[in-house]
Structures are given as C-alpha cells and as structure tokens.
Design a protein around this motif. Structure first.
Motif, PDB file in Angstrom:
ATOM      1  N   ASP A 334       0.860  -1.179   0.000  1.00 37.77           N
ATOM      2  CA  ASP A 334       0.000   0.000   0.000  1.00 37.77           C
ATOM      3  C   ASP A 334       0.898   1.232   0.000  1.00 37.77           C
ATOM      4  OD1 ASP A 334      -2.312  -1.496   0.079  1.00 37.77           O
ATOM      5  OD2 ASP A 334      -2.394  -1.507   2.275  1.00 37.77           O
ATOM      6  N   LEU A 335       0.551   2.214  -0.831  1.00 39.60           N
ATOM      7  CA  LEU A 335       1.354   3.427  -0.935  1.00 39.60           C
ATOM      8  C   LEU A 335       0.562   4.619  -0.438  1.00 39.60           C
ATOM      9  CD1 LEU A 335       2.930   2.905  -4.475  1.00 39.60           C
ATOM     10  CD2 LEU A 335       4.065   2.629  -2.264  1.00 39.60           C
ATOM     11  N   THR A 336       1.162   5.368   0.480  1.00 41.24           N
ATOM     12  CA  THR A 336       0.572   6.612   0.960  1.00 41.24           C
ATOM     13  C   THR A 336       1.505   7.748   0.581  1.00 41.24           C
ATOM     14  OG1 THR A 336      -0.454   5.486   2.835  1.00 41.24           O
ATOM     15  CG2 THR A 336      -0.267   7.882   2.951  1.00 41.24           C
ATOM     16  N   LEU A 337       1.010   8.679  -0.228  1.00 37.01           N
ATOM     17  CA  LEU A 337       1.805   9.828  -0.645  1.00 37.01           C
ATOM     18  C   LEU A 337       1.471  10.996   0.273  1.00 37.01           C
ATOM     19  CD1 LEU A 337       1.452   9.575  -4.544  1.00 37.01           C
ATOM     20  CD2 LEU A 337       2.985   8.363  -2.992  1.00 37.01           C
ATOM     21  N   VAL A 338       2.401  11.311   1.164  1.00 37.50           N
ATOM     22  CA  VAL A 338       2.191  12.371   2.145  1.00 37.50           C
ATOM     23  C   VAL A 338       2.638  13.693   1.532  1.00 37.50           C
ATOM     24  CG1 VAL A 338       2.702  13.196   4.450  1.00 37.50           C
ATOM     25  CG2 VAL A 338       2.568  10.731   4.010  1.00 37.50           C
ATOM     26  N   VAL A 339       1.693  14.620   1.386  1.00 35.90           N
ATOM     27  CA  VAL A 339       1.941  15.890   0.710  1.00 35.90           C
ATOM     28  C   VAL A 339       2.220  16.976   1.742  1.00 35.90           C
ATOM     29  CG1 VAL A 339       1.003  17.623  -0.864  1.00 35.90           C
ATOM     30  CG2 VAL A 339       0.435  15.205  -1.178  1.00 35.90           C
ATOM     31  N   ASP A 340       3.354  17.653   1.561  1.00 38.92           N
ATOM     32  CA  ASP A 340       3.690  18.811   2.396  1.00 38.92           C
ATOM     33  C   ASP A 340       4.022  19.965   1.468  1.00 38.92           C
ATOM     34  OD1 ASP A 340       4.471  20.660   4.245  1.00 38.92           O
ATOM     35  OD2 ASP A 340       6.348  19.638   4.792  1.00 38.92           O
ATOM     36  N   PRO A 341       3.065  20.884   1.245  1.00 41.12           N
ATOM     37  CA  PRO A 341       3.310  21.965   0.285  1.00 41.12           C
ATOM     38  C   PRO A 341       4.324  22.990   0.776  1.00 41.12           C
ATOM     39  CG  PRO A 341       1.207  22.280   1.360  1.00 41.12           C
ATOM     40  CD  PRO A 341       1.707  20.939   1.808  1.00 41.12           C
ATOM     41  N   GLY A 342       4.525  23.085   2.084  1.00 39.98           N
ATOM     42  CA  GLY A 342       5.424  24.101   2.609  1.00 39.98           C
ATOM     43  C   GLY A 342       4.828  25.490   2.465  1.00 39.98           C
ATOM     44  N   ARG A 343       5.690  26.480   2.498  1.00 40.34           N
ATOM     45  CA  ARG A 343       5.238  27.866   2.368  1.00 40.34           C
ATOM     46  C   ARG A 343       5.017  28.233   0.901  1.00 40.34           C
ATOM     47  NH1 ARG A 343       6.674  31.536   6.627  1.00 40.34           N
ATOM     48  NH2 ARG A 343       7.664  30.493   8.397  1.00 40.34           N
ATOM     49  N   ARG A 344       4.130  29.185   0.681  1.00 43.65           N
ATOM     50  CA  ARG A 344       4.026  29.757  -0.667  1.00 43.65           C
ATOM     51  C   ARG A 344       5.226  30.685  -0.855  1.00 43.65           C
ATOM     52  NH1 ARG A 344      -1.284  32.269  -3.498  1.00 43.65           N
ATOM     53  NH2 ARG A 344      -1.508  30.082  -4.103  1.00 43.65           N
ATOM     54  N   ILE A 345       5.924  30.489  -1.976  1.00 38.55           N
ATOM     55  CA  ILE A 345       7.185  31.180  -2.216  1.00 38.55           C
ATOM     56  C   ILE A 345       7.001  32.283  -3.257  1.00 38.55           C
ATOM     57  CG2 ILE A 345       9.587  30.873  -2.915  1.00 38.55           C
ATOM     58  CD1 ILE A 345       8.834  29.485  -0.299  1.00 38.55           C
ATOM     59  N   TYR A 346       7.661  33.403  -2.991  1.00 35.01           N
ATOM     60  CA  TYR A 346       7.652  34.536  -3.913  1.00 35.01           C
ATOM     61  C   TYR A 346       9.063  34.747  -4.474  1.00 35.01           C
ATOM     62  CZ  TYR A 346       3.022  35.558  -2.113  1.00 35.01           C
ATOM     63  OH  TYR A 346       1.703  35.463  -1.765  1.00 35.01           O
ATOM     64  N   VAL A 347       9.121  35.292  -5.665  1.00 32.54           N
ATOM     65  CA  VAL A 347      10.404  35.539  -6.322  1.00 32.54           C
ATOM     66  C   VAL A 347      10.859  36.952  -6.013  1.00 32.54           C
ATOM     67  CG1 VAL A 347      11.608  35.713  -8.529  1.00 32.54           C
ATOM     68  CG2 VAL A 347       9.941  33.892  -8.159  1.00 32.54           C
ATOM     69  N   ARG A 348      12.042  37.053  -5.375  1.00 30.01           N
ATOM     70  CA  ARG A 348      12.577  38.382  -5.062  1.00 30.01           C
ATOM     71  C   ARG A 348      13.165  39.044  -6.300  1.00 30.01           C
ATOM     72  NH1 ARG A 348      17.767  39.519  -1.208  1.00 30.01           N
ATOM     73  NH2 ARG A 348      18.728  38.395  -2.958  1.00 30.01           N
ATOM     74  N   GLN A 349      14.036  38.299  -7.013  1.00 31.68           N
ATOM     75  CA  GLN A 349      14.646  38.861  -8.213  1.00 31.68           C
ATOM     76  C   GLN A 349      14.999  37.746  -9.188  1.00 31.68           C
ATOM     77  OE1 GLN A 349      18.302  40.840  -7.171  1.00 31.68           O
ATOM     78  NE2 GLN A 349      19.407  38.956  -6.789  1.00 31.68           N
ATOM     79  N   VAL A 350      15.137  38.138 -10.455  1.00 25.17           N
ATOM     80  CA  VAL A 350      15.590  37.231 -11.510  1.00 25.17           C
ATOM     81  C   VAL A 350      16.974  37.700 -11.927  1.00 25.17           C
ATOM     82  CG1 VAL A 350      15.189  36.368 -13.840  1.00 25.17           C
ATOM     83  CG2 VAL A 350      13.251  36.756 -12.306  1.00 25.17           C
ATOM     84  N   ALA A 351      17.988  36.875 -11.675  1.00 23.24           N
ATOM     85  CA  ALA A 351      19.374  37.219 -11.988  1.00 23.24           C
ATOM     86  C   ALA A 351      19.810  36.460 -13.236  1.00 23.24           C
ATOM     87  CB  ALA A 351      20.285  36.875 -10.818  1.00 23.24           C
TER      88      ALA A 351
END
Length: 768
Positions: A334-351
């Motif tokens: 039996d497989l249980t996929l435990v989902v942890d999305p974490g924080r919503r991330i924002y992009v500070r800059q594109v280098a």
C-alpha cells in the motif's frame, strides 16, 4: 615536532642564561635568502637598546618558528650583539609533469593546490608524498591500475626547488568478464544490457565501453537497481560488488552479487497530508494504480507531477513523501503519498548570467516568471522553452536560490551558454551546368546582442544570381509584435537551360511582414510587398515559360520579346510553435497555415495556400521520433494563368531525399539537351518521418546525431493525381560552427525512369 622545538628552545634559553643578560647594542640576522630582514625584526620581542633575557630568547625562537618561513632558528650572543641565524624553508618554484596524457596538467595543478602543493608554496616532503597518492588514486579511478607516479625534487637557486611528477600511465585495464550472483528472474544478458560497461565489441575502440571506470560502475549499479525497482522488486538489494584485477593489471573481472526479493503488486494508493483542497486534481496525476506491478519510475513520475502542480501555485518547495506499507506474505504494498506543500514562495529577483554578448532585456522579455510574484514552476518551464527557441544559446539553466533570512522568498538564477550567432561565409563551387559559383554571406541572428537578425547574401553563377538584404526584429513593439523586411534581386535561367544565353528571368522586390502574438505559442502574421518580374524570351525559350510569357503580351510562339509582370501580394498566416528548441527540437510541435494572394494592383492574380505540421517525441535516452507534413496549393483567378514563377518544387533534403533538388512533379522535355527537366507545380504534398539517435560513444552530445528516414511527396500541375514518390535512408546531422548541417543517403522507392536520382545529399539548414 612541537615537542622537539620546545626542547630546542629551552636549550638555547639555558645557553643564553649562561652568557647572562645584556643590553643589546646591535642585532644581526644571518641566513636570509628570500625573506626580508624587516620580517624577522617584526617578530623579535627585543630591540636595540633593550635588555635581552632568557625569556625573550625563548619567545623569539617560538615567534620565528610560528611564521612557518624557517625550518631552523638559532640565537647567539657575541658581546652585546644579538645574532639571529635562520635556515629558510625551500619554496616550490615550478611543478612539471612528464608522461601524463590522461589528465590535463593545468587541472591537476589546481587539484594539487587543494592538498597544499603549489607553486610559491613551501616545500614539504610529506605533502609531495600525499600528492603522489592522490594522482595514483585518480588513475585507478580511470581503470589504469598499472600507472606509476614518482616525484623528483630538484634544488634551484635562492633556496627554491622544482617538483617533477614522472608518470608512467601504463595500459588501461579492460573488462574481461561481468558476472552476476543471485539473479533468478532475469538473465545475465538482460542485466548486462542495462550497463554502460561491456566486455568489448566491434565499436569499443571508439566508445571505450570495455575500459573500467569506477564512476561508470556506480552509474551501472544504479541502472540495475532501477531495472528491478521498475518491475516490482521493491526489496531488491545489491549485496556486494567485487572488482578483481589480473596480475599483469590489464584485465578486470566484475562480480555483482544481488538479492532480488519478491515481486510486489500495488494494493492501494492514497494521498495524505495537506492537499490545499486539490485532492481530486492531484489524484489524477498518479499513474500508479491499484493492481499494477510496483514501479519506482512511475511512482517518481507521479510525485514529480504533484510537486510541479503545487509549484505552479507558488509552493516551490513542496515535498511528496511516499510511505510504503509492505505485506511480504502476499507480496502486496500500500502506498501513501504524504503531501507537504510548505510555504508559498515569492520571487525576489531574476538574476541573469553567462550573457557576455546578449543584452539582459533580450532574455528578460522571454521570461514568464516575474519578480515580486509567486513562484510558478509552469512559468519557469515556459521561460526555459522560450529562451531555447531563440536559438542564441546552446544551454539554458534556470535554478532557484533561497534568500537568507526570508524563508518565503527565492531568487531565480538564469544561466545561459551563448553560441556564435553570426557567420561570414565565403563559398565557391563548380557544376557541369553553372561552372563556377561564388557566394558571400554576412548573417547575424543576434546583432549587437539586441535579438534582431540581419543578413546580406550574394551569389553569382552562370545560371543563378541572387542578392538579398533582410532584417527580422522579434520585438518591433514592446508587446512582442515582430517585423520582417527584405530587399532582393534575383536572376535565373530555369531548368538549367543552356541553349540560349539571352533567355532569363529577373525579379526585384521588397516585402514587409508583421507577426502578432496572442498566446505564448500562437502568432498571426500579415504583410504585403511588391515584386517585379522580367522574362526575356527568344526562339529557344522553353515551351512552358514561353506559353506563360505569351499570356502577357508575346505575339506568337518563338517570337523574341520581353515580358514584365508585377505582383503586389498580401499575405496572412498563423503559427503555433510549441517546440522546446528551434535548433535541436526534441519535444513539442509546430503548426502553421499561410495564404498569399496577388492583388489587382499588379497583373499577377493568383493565390497560394500552405500548411505544415511538425511533431517531436523524445524517448529512451535521447532517441527522438519526428514527423513533418506539408501541403501547398496554388491557383490563378482572373484572366491570367497561375504564375510559373510561384510554383512549388519538391525533391532533395527538406522534402523527398534521394531525388535531385526540385526535380519531382511536372516535367518539360528539353530537346536541346535531350533531357526531362522540372517546371515545378501549382501544388505539393510532402511527408517525412525521422528517427534520430546519438552517435555511439558520443554520450549526451546533441550536436552530432544519426537518423533514419522515410520520405514521400510530389508536386502537381492543375490536375492533382496524388501519385507520390518515396524514399528511405539514413543520415548524419551536425550543429557545426557554420550552422546546422545535414548529410543524407536516400534510396528512392517506386521511382520512374524519368526521375532524376541523387542519393547522397547535404544541406545547411533546419531540421527537415
């Protein structure tokens, strides 16, 4: 070493005590060769005019030893004069390698520097011995067990030494046998086929797959593990790996001991953890279902798909942790996929980095991941594809980096590897009909790093002369409307007709076309232009061209004259480009439709329709299956015939290989040279199927590829009978410094006696 120095210092201290304390009148330093006297004085705890004591003597010796500059220090007193006698440590002046072929000496120098052996550093025999062992291990990792490394130290002037590493690389050990122990479900031949390492074959001289490498063996063991895990053997284990070498150090025997375990079936798959209310959407992404044989690859594919969807909602660091519940007695899991999305991330800059020539704005305008917005993995992938479609870069890598102190922010780093986008071509050729052909071209696809393309091309021969100046600006406006303009002059004698030196067709004109994007991959085009054609006819003019000229004013067949025609066309079109790259496409598709019509503003009244579809699919280690289909149709309206100068031509690379370029379709029998020659057709059909794969031994190099193909197509006159010509064959494609090159050897199928066959062909151009 520390104890010895301490005892020696105490001994000197006692001698100084026997001499008694005294006021220092002068200080003399002896034995210096490279170290400045001021350096020694700065470490002495006593100066001229001060009293020297036993304690200060001990302190001076410790301080001078502590600098690391000296291997011996003595302090003596001669009356009131303090004498400091030092013996400097030797420094390494240079490091040389003899007999080294397998490694780049400069790279080895850099690696030795990490262990303390480098030019301008102090000589230390223990470090030299360590360097010998490091080099030896490097050769062993390459399978060169017989390699011998001997370091020789040669004294030089001014207390310097030269270090020579004398290398006898010896032969590379070749694999004699690969054996498996414990395999019951799969044969040894099946398991060996999953490995890069081989016992040798007819291409081993090129691929070197029979030469042992520790890195390759590690990769092969992982491939074998994946082979079992993808077929249900959830508890598969590689128990041991034995590498045996023959006494002469030229042969390697590999023995891999494994334990297969049971083959497991998936009983149930469910989601757990925080699904953000998207459980139904995420379940659709799980490809491993109840009743399936367990597959690690399909499980990884499912978890990756879930993570990507969560990433498109800003959860860049979502983790999906599969937790198996194994029931060995019934071989189910039996497989249980435990989902942890974490924080919503924002992009500070594109280098952006790596763009020495291309301006930042050219790259940024292709980015669909914006600064100060939440992270979207779909937009990151789309941005990478858009950059790949520019054709300016051989590699594009987009990564993220955490922002220190801001757990909900990342920086997006775009690293590109530029390729030359400009070319100056000087060419000369010879043919039996055109004799000497000269060509000159200056083309720049990324002029001054602005993303615009300019080109000037000129060619001259006995039959064809061309001069063209073109410019393409993909961002004519800030919102992405493109503009293409060109000016051209062409002079030709169709059909390779050499019986009349005065007969020719000249054309001069200009076009302008705009492209308007309305989705990320869709664009509509519209444009217009003006073209002027001049046909000079004589009594020897080919019949099809003379008949066309007569409709524009030539009084009778065979009567010399000049016919002028004008075309003021309008063009509209649509294109959807979803390919991952224009240079080396491996996935996605290209679809386009276009229409061109000659307006009553000119005296050439016609219309032409064209459609194209390309599809690319990558599978099994950079193998690519591709399809190309093209349909063209033209017809006249009004009183004049369809212009022969607008005919479609089929044959050669880009259409049906194995036949001479442009030779298929309607033909005219030229009595002067007693040959059938093509006139092109008002319509055409072309289809190509290709299977592209890496050159054996080239690894992941995508610039050099082999391919097999099947082609079919033809050009037609007013009556379309759908009788096609076919061919099949193989070829080589190479992204060379001059541009994409294609060589093909085509074998015609169902050809006719009047067909012009040309099996070996090459082209500088695009994929099909």
């Amino acid at each position: 070493m520390t104890q010895t120095l301490t005892i020696f210092a105490l001994g000197l201290s006692l001698n100084a005590s026997a001499a008694g304390s005294f006021v220092v009148k002068d200080i003399r330093v002896e034995g210096l060769q490279r170290v400045e006297p001021g350096t020694v004085f700065s470490y002495l705890p006593v100066q001229v005019g001060e009293t020297f004591t036993d304690e200060k003597g001990t302190e001076a010796i410790k301080a001078l030893y502590g600098t690391g500059f000296f291997r011996d220090v003595q302090i003596q007193a001669q009356g009131n004069i303090l004498i400091v006698i030092v013996e400097e440590r030797s420094t390494i002046s240079r490091i040389e390698f003899t007999g080294m072929k397998e490694f780049d000496p400069e790279m080895v120098r850099k690696s030795l520097k990490a262990v303390g052996v480098a030019e301008a550093r102090f000589y230390d025999k223990a470090l030299i011995d360590k360097a010998e062992q490091e080099l030896k291990r490097s050769y062993v990792g390459k399978g060169m067990y017989a390699a011998e490394i001997v370091a020789t130290v040669t004294p030089l002037e001014r207390n310097q030494v030269a270090v020579y590493f004398n290398v006898d690389e010896g032969p590379i050990a070749k694999i004699q046998e690969i054996n498996f122990i414990g395999n019951e479900e799969f044969s040894e031949s099946n398991l060996r086929s999953e490995m890069q390492l081989r016992t040798g074959g007819w291409l081993s001289w090129y691929s070197k797959d029979n030469l042992y490498s520790k890195q390759k063996l590690t990769a092969d063991l992982e491939s074998i593990r994946s082979y079992y895990l993808n077929r249900g053997y959830l508890e598969f284990v590689i128990e041991s790996t034995q590498v045996s070498i023959t006494p002469n150090k030229k042969g390697i025997y590999l023995t891999i001991s494994i334990r297969e375990g049971k083959k497991f079936t998936v009983k149930d798959v469910r989601l757990a953890g925080e699904t953000l209310g998207k459980e139904a959407e995420l379940k659709q992404l799980i490809t491993l279902k109840a009743g399936d044989t367990f597959s690690s690859a399909r499980l990884t594919e499912s978890t990756k798909a879930i993570a990507e969807v969560l990433g498109s909602y800003g959860y860049a660091f979502a983790t999906i942790n599969p937790q198996p519940d194994i029931r060995r007695d019934v071989a189910e899991v039996d497989l249980t996929l435990v989902v942890d999305p974490g924080r919503r991330i924002y992009v500070r800059q594109v280098a952006i980095s790596g763009n020495a020539k291309t301006r930042d704005i050219v790259i940024r305008r292709e980015m669909r991941q914006f600064e100060s917005s939440w992270f979207d993995s779909d937009k990151i992938e789309l941005s990478k594809k858009r950059l790949g479609r520019l054709g300016y870069f051989t590699e594009t890598d987009i990564t993220t980096e955490d922002v220190p102190g801001s757990p909900d922010q990342v920086d997006v780093n775009v690293k590109v590897t530029e390729k030359p986008t400009g070319a100056i071509t000087l060419g000369a050729g010879f043919s039996s009909t055109e004799k000497l052909i000269l060509s000159v071209g200056v083309n720049q696809d990324n002029a001054f790093g602005t993303g615009t393309s300019i080109g000037l091309n000129f060619s001259i021969g006995k039959i064809n002369q061309n001069l063209a100046l073109s410019n393409y600006d993909p961002y004519f406006t800030e919102d992405g409307i493109s503009r293409f303009t060109d000016l051209f002059y062409r002079s030709s004698k169709p059909l390779y007709y050499v019986g009349d030196p005065d007969y020719q067709i000249k054309s001069v004109g200009s076009n302008i076309k705009f492209g308007v994007p309305y989705t990320e991959v869709d664009r509509v085009f519209f444009g217009t232009g003006i073209e002027a054609f001049q046909i000079q006819t004589t009594s020897n003019t080919p019949v099809p061209y003379l008949a066309y000229a007569q409709s524009y004013g030539v009084a009778a067949p065979g009567y010399p004259g000049t016919v002028n025609t004008y075309n003021v066309p309008i063009a509209i079109g649509w294109a959807r480009d979803g390919r991952d790259s224009t240079l080396i496409p491996s996935s996605g598709s290209l679809e386009q439709l276009s229409a061109e019509a000659g307006t009553p503003a000119g005296n050439m009244t016609f219309y032409r329709l064209f459609g194209q579809y390309q599809k690319y699919h990558s599978f099994s280690k950079d193998n690519i299956f591709s399809f190309n289909g093209e349909v063209g149709y033209g017809q006249a309206y009004g009183n004049n015939p369809s212009p022969i100068t607008k005919n479609y031509y089929v044959g050669g690379i880009g259409s049906v290989r194995g036949y001479s370029p442009g030779s298929l379709g309607p033909q005219y029998y030229n009595t002067t040279i007693n040959e059938y020659q093509p006139t092109g057709g008002q319509s055409k059909i072309v289809g190509n199927v290709e299977y592209t794969f890496p050159v054996p031994g080239s690894g992941a190099d995508k610039t050099l590829r082999l391919f097999t193909f099947v082609d079919g197509g033809n050009a037609f006159g007013q009556n379309i009978n759908l009788v096609l010509r076919y061919s099949y064959g193989l070829g080589l494609s190479w992204i060379s410094p001059l541009g994409p090159l294609k060589f093909s050897y085509g074998i015609p199928y169902k050809s006719q006696p009047t067909d012009n066959i040309q099996r070996l062909q090459f082209q500088v151009g695009t994929a099909f």
